[in-house]
Design an enzyme around this catalytic site. Structure first.
Site, PDB file in Angstrom:
ATOM      1  N   GLU A 245     -10.256 -23.368  11.501  1.00  0.00           N
ATOM      2  CA  GLU A 245      -9.304 -23.020  10.444  1.00  0.00           C
ATOM      3  C   GLU A 245      -7.873 -23.032  10.985  1.00  0.00           C
ATOM      4  OE1 GLU A 245     -11.644 -19.966   7.507  1.00  0.00           O
ATOM      5  OE2 GLU A 245     -11.433 -19.361   9.606  1.00  0.00           O
ATOM      6  N   TYR A 246      -7.717 -22.535  12.221  1.00  0.00           N
ATOM      7  CA  TYR A 246      -6.394 -22.542  12.857  1.00  0.00           C
ATOM      8  C   TYR A 246      -5.916 -23.981  13.043  1.00  0.00           C
ATOM      9  CZ  TYR A 246      -2.689 -21.727  16.264  1.00  0.00           C
ATOM     10  OH  TYR A 246      -1.476 -21.702  16.912  1.00  0.00           O
TER      11      TYR A 246
ATOM     12  N   CYS B 204     -27.964 -35.069  44.543  1.00  0.00           N
ATOM     13  CA  CYS B 204     -27.423 -33.938  43.785  1.00  0.00           C
ATOM     14  C   CYS B 204     -28.496 -32.866  43.626  1.00  0.00           C
ATOM     15  CB  CYS B 204     -26.941 -34.404  42.414  1.00  0.00           C
ATOM     16  SG  CYS B 204     -26.445 -33.041  41.330  1.00  0.00           S
TER      17      CYS B 204
ATOM     18  N   LYS C 112       1.431  -3.022  38.420  1.00  0.00           N
ATOM     19  CA  LYS C 112       2.409  -3.937  39.034  1.00  0.00           C
ATOM     20  C   LYS C 112       1.803  -5.337  38.978  1.00  0.00           C
ATOM     21  CE  LYS C 112       5.385  -4.832  42.966  1.00  0.00           C
ATOM     22  NZ  LYS C 112       5.081  -6.270  42.981  1.00  0.00           N
TER      23      LYS C 112
ATOM     24  N   SER D  94      15.040  -5.725  42.156  1.00  0.00           N
ATOM     25  CA  SER D  94      13.680  -5.620  42.694  1.00  0.00           C
ATOM     26  C   SER D  94      13.383  -4.154  42.987  1.00  0.00           C
ATOM     27  CB  SER D  94      13.542  -6.455  43.966  1.00  0.00           C
ATOM     28  OG  SER D  94      14.479  -6.027  44.939  1.00  0.00           O
TER      29      SER D  94
END
EC number: 6.5.1.2
Length: 673
Positions: free
Chosen positions: A35-36, A403, A115, A82
């Site tokens: 839908e987006y 594999c 932090k 900082s």
């Protein structure tokens, strides 16, 4: 009519921005990905047709198309200081004592926050609109990274109030995105980022915003640098930032004294490893804003805040075995199986060994006593061997020749670090391949985003790209996020993708080293995809811009029986595997064109493909060698340069006449008019 269009575009902008906020800030989506996508696509199409109604806060403006030559310097309105660091309870209490002496009272609160280990930026808004963003730099002067910051979906382009404000935030890369990015870089033999902070910094400082957009950065806004509104406390400021639409650091705690602050820090450290983002400590801040002015600051740091830094942790353990995992692009990665050991609050029993070269360089053997740490506090890795504890019973590890997942041959090219599975249908590779196959630059199947692919893959409905074309209505309609309408739309999109040009299919197959340009070259020199089953490296090396790696990769891919099976299933489903080159004319061969502005009937890519199919070359820059510049609505600097150089200008009507010309003579006549 025009007012109706303007209102609809404004409605779509507001709607998509709302859903972006629900998804990226609140993590609480209200609509499906499909839908987006449909809302976004409608907005793109309307803005293409009516560029005069593109709003500055439109979500389409998040990713610019221009690559920068460098970043401009920006002088910060308020310096981005900082923090001073403390490393233990005693130093924290010393900070508290000094602060009380400075402000002459103990009647105040602290706020304790995470932090975040990222990159600090300043965001500037004027009357609610995001106008500028810059890196911290040296605190006084930073770099203008506005276009890159726009790609971060949790940064609002328009605030919920028309207020002018400067805020400070920390851009970071979530842990899962950092892991994915490094896996991709390792598979592509690119240098790995050492930690999420470096990844965030490298991504934000990309000269091409499109690369930044792909990195899926996020941000927490943690301070108001300057604002028209008067506020009393930092906690109040954080809530106001939330109200405006910013994503602020979650779980901040207001503490009555330093003892409570230290308890809050300990709780943060305990859950550090469970957080989806990286932190390297906690920040303790004076809550009362008026008292901050009394405390003041040094040239580098405020006196009213401090960072409590957490220490890194390494542990010794036994390497019991080495297991080989197969990545989504087929690269075999060795993983250490460890005697369980607790590091940074979690039990670690597996750790990365990166690749075979790393194992050889470190002389890591099965049975060794090793030192393990969490790389960037996220990924456990074996960093060294304790050679003094080696007994002689340890075993040297070698990569398998087959594999371990699908049994296909494992190959290693001489100039590469990686060992690769050659199996086309290897389950470990299939998911990533399918995502690539359906992507916009490949088969472009609308509505088939990552969540849809993941659902279908996990349900066993698709295992290879070919399976997509055998999906039925009853397979989809009862799945989560699906209904009758979305199912029908997806099936229509799948059907439409069957007619993509051959170069799109070749690119979609995910052949190593074969990008869009190489796929187009292949398609132009063959009659059908079947020709690639018998093509030789020597033949491929004769093609324009084809190197040895590319030639070897194509031949290896098409010699696999699994590839033949995949292509046969695609053909049986009706997917186009035939080149269009014989059906296309070469009436524009030898001509070079440049496109600028928005055409009403064609996207930029569509116009480019039409011209190239007629033999023309399409470039990005205008020169004296350019035959003509095709100009749409709202053209850019290319139009101006064409006028300066005396290059032929064609409008959209001329373009349509040109591409419909039946002969080269007719095309030349149009170009000479």
């Amino acid at each position: 009519m025009s007012e109706f269009i303007r209102k609809r575009i404004r409605e779509l902008v507001d709607l998509i921005n709302y859903h972006d906020y629900k998804y990226y800030v609140e993590d609480n989506p209200e609509i499906s990905d499909y839908e987006y996508d449909m809302l976004y696509r409608e907005l793109v199409e309307l803005e293409k047709q009516y560029p005069e109604y593109v709003f500055p806060d439109s979500p389409t403006q998040r990713v610019g198309g221009k690559v920068k030559e460098g970043f401009k310097e920006v002088v910060h309105r308020v310096p981005l200081l900082s923090l001073s660091n403390v490393f233990n309870e005693g130093e924290l209490y010393d900070f508290d004592r000094r602060l009380k002496e400075l402000i002459g009272t103990s009647n105040f609160d602290y706020v304790v926050e995470y932090k975040i280990d990222g990159l600090s930026v300043a965001l500037e808004y004027e009357n609610g609109l995001f106008i500028r963003g810059a890196t911290r730099g040296d605190g006084n002067v930073g770099e203008d990274v506005t276009e890159n910051l726009k790609t971060i979906r949790s940064i609002p382009l328009r605030l919920k109030e028309d207020i002018s404000i400067v805020v400070r935030g920390e851009v970071f890369m979530p842990k899962d995105e950092f892991i994915k990015l490094n896996q991709e870089r390792e598979e592509n033999e690119e240098p790995l980022f050492a930690n999420p902070r470096n990844a965030a910094a490298g991504s934000l400082r990309q000269l091409d915003p499109k690369i930044t957009a792909q990195r899926k950065l996020d941000i927490f806004v943690f301070n108001i640098q300057w604002c028209e509104k008067e506020l009393e406390t930092h906690a109040q400021a954080l809530e106001f930032l939330k109200h405006l639409g910013f994503k602020v650091s979650p779980d901040y705690v207001v503490c009555r004294d330093i003892k409570e602050a230290f308890e809050a820090i300990k709780k943060i450290e305990e859950k550090r490893d469970l957080l989806p983002f990286e932190i390297d400590g906690a920040v303790v801040k004076l809550n009362q804003l008026r008292l901050r002015d009394v405390a003041g600051e040094t040239a580098k740091s405020p006196r009213w805040a401090v960072a409590y830094k957490f220490p890194p942790e390494k542990k010794e353990t036994k390497l019991l075995d080495i297991e080989v995992n197969v990545g989504r692009t087929g690269i075999l990665t060795p993983t250490a199986i460890l005697e369980p050991v607790r590091i940074s609050g979690s039990v670690v029993s597996r750790a990365t060994l990166h690749n075979m070269d790393y194992i050889r360089q470190k002389d890591i053997r099965i049975g060794d006593t090793v030192i393990v740490q969490k790389a960037a506090e996220i990924i456990p890795e074996v960093v060294e061997v304790v050679f003094s504890k080696r007994t002689g019973q340890e075993r040297i590890f070698e990569m398998p020749k087959k594999c371990p997942v699908c049994g296909a041959d494992v190959i290693k090219f001489e100039d590469e670090v990686a060992y690769r599975c050659t199996g086309v249908e290897c389950p470990a590779k299939s998911y990533r391949l399918i995502l690539h196959f359906v992507s916009r630059d490949a088969m472009d199947i609308a509505g088939m985003g990552e969540m849809v692919v993941k659902t279908l893959f996990e349900k066993g409905l698709i295992k290879t790209p070919a399976d997509i074309y055998y999906l039925k209505f009853e397979d989809l309609v009862n799945l989560e996020r699906f209904g009758v309408k979305s199912t029908n739309n997806l099936l229509k999109a799948i059907q439409a993708s069957k007619n993509r040009p051959l170069d799109r299919l070749i690119y979609a197959l995910g052949i190593r080293h074969i990008g869009q340009k190489a796929a187009k070259t292949l398609a132009e020199h063959i009659s059908s995809i079947d020709d690639l089953f018998t093509i030789t490296e020597e033949q491929l090396l004769c093609l324009p811009d084809f190197g040895e790696k590319m030639a070897k990769s194509v031949v290896t891919f098409f010699r696999q029986e699994q590839t033949r099976h995949l292509i046969e299933r695609l053909k049986a489903a009706g997917v186009n595997t035939v080149s269009e080159k014989k059906a296309k004319s070469d009436i524009l061969k030898g001509y070079t064109f440049v496109l600028t502005g928005a055409l009403s009937k064609y996207s930029r890519n569509e116009a480019k493909e039409i011209l190239e199919s007629l033999g023309a070359k399409v470039t990005e820059s205008v020169s004296k060698k350019t035959t003509a510049v095709i100009v749409g609505q709202d053209p850019g600097s290319k139009f101006t340069k064409a006028q300066q150089l005396g290059v032929k200008i064609l409008n959209e009507e001329d373009f349509e006449k040109l591409v419909k010309a039946l002969s080269r003579e007719e095309a030349e006549k149009i170009l000479m008019e």
